[in-house]
Motif scaffolding. Sequence first.
Motif, short mmCIF file in Angstrom:
data_model
loop_
_atom_site.label_atom_id
_atom_site.label_comp_id
_atom_site.label_asym_id
_atom_site.label_seq_id
_atom_site.Cartn_x
_atom_site.Cartn_y
_atom_site.Cartn_z
N ILE A 156 -85.63 -53.25 67.51
CA ILE A 156 -84.61 -53.01 66.30
C ILE A 156 -84.01 -53.94 66.85
CG2 ILE A 156 -82.99 -52.06 65.96
CD1 ILE A 156 -85.38 -50.26 65.28
N GLN A 157 -84.21 -55.04 67.73
CA GLN A 157 -83.03 -55.68 67.52
C GLN A 157 -84.07 -57.07 67.23
OE1 GLN A 157 -83.41 -56.40 71.51
NE2 GLN A 157 -81.08 -55.70 72.53
N SER A 167 -85.95 -57.45 64.94
CA SER A 167 -85.52 -56.75 62.70
C SER A 167 -84.40 -56.87 62.25
CB SER A 167 -86.01 -55.23 62.55
OG SER A 167 -85.69 -54.76 61.66
N GLU A 168 -83.22 -56.71 63.32
CA GLU A 168 -82.07 -57.21 62.59
C GLU A 168 -82.17 -59.19 62.66
OE1 GLU A 168 -79.49 -55.04 65.69
OE2 GLU A 168 -79.81 -53.05 64.38
N PHE A 169 -82.53 -59.52 63.54
CA PHE A 169 -82.40 -60.71 63.76
C PHE A 169 -83.13 -61.43 62.61
CE2 PHE A 169 -85.05 -64.72 64.57
CZ PHE A 169 -83.98 -65.73 64.93
N LYS A 216 -83.24 -60.31 59.20
CA LYS A 216 -83.12 -59.64 58.37
C LYS A 216 -81.17 -60.89 58.55
CE LYS A 216 -83.50 -54.78 58.18
NZ LYS A 216 -83.51 -53.55 58.08
N ALA A 217 -81.26 -61.17 59.59
CA ALA A 217 -79.72 -62.32 59.77
C ALA A 217 -80.30 -63.42 59.05
CB ALA A 217 -79.06 -61.98 60.82
N GLU A 237 -81.23 -63.91 55.52
CA GLU A 237 -79.61 -63.80 54.89
C GLU A 237 -79.43 -65.23 54.65
OE1 GLU A 237 -77.25 -60.70 55.90
OE2 GLU A 237 -78.70 -59.02 54.84
N GLU A 279 -82.38 -46.71 69.89
CA GLU A 279 -83.57 -47.68 69.47
C GLU A 279 -84.49 -46.78 68.33
OE1 GLU A 279 -82.48 -48.61 72.21
OE2 GLU A 279 -81.18 -49.91 72.07
N ASP A 304 -83.08 -44.78 65.36
CA ASP A 304 -82.61 -46.23 64.33
C ASP A 304 -84.01 -46.49 63.05
OD1 ASP A 304 -79.92 -46.15 64.71
OD2 ASP A 304 -80.25 -48.22 65.87
N GLY A 351 -84.68 -45.33 59.46
CA GLY A 351 -84.64 -46.79 58.87
C GLY A 351 -86.25 -45.96 57.93
N LYS A 404 -91.26 -47.97 58.65
CA LYS A 404 -91.06 -48.81 59.89
C LYS A 404 -92.41 -49.00 60.57
CE LYS A 404 -86.85 -50.56 59.79
NZ LYS A 404 -85.42 -51.36 60.12
#
Length: 141
Positions: free
Chosen positions: A32-33, A35-37, A39-40, A43, A103, A106, A110, A113
């Motif tokens: 999850i971490q 995946s968020e990284f 995405k960031a 962007e 996690e 989530d 989501g 995944k």
Amino acid sequence: MYIRHLPNSGRKAIVALTQDELLAEFENMTLIQLSEFVKAFEEKFDVTAAAAAPVVVAGQGGGAAAEAPEEKDEFDVVLTGAGEKKIQVIKVVRELTSLGLKEAKDLVDGTPKPVLEKVNKEQADKAAESLKAAGASVEVK
């Protein structure tokens, strides 16, 4: 640059990490971490992280038969839906991964995944069976 806590001092320091150190940091992150990284990162730099397209190389012989494609030895188990027994699916996801409760929830919320990535066929099939038994929709890619 990266902010790192200095041990036994309570202070922080800005340090430059080598590629190996950065990879080591990623190893300690959950799916999850990561995946968020990603995405960031996408962007921030206006890019898309996509798998590289396979390159086709023409054979030397004019009419030679193409070689048989290599048998796939790494598979991804992708959760495509939680079904009606979401709590059971979350439990199975936690059993299959090292994710914590939040996690895993989530990940299930989501969908679609990946639950497991780059595992052998036997492990992928067992994971898919466990998830399906819990009521989830699963794909093995």
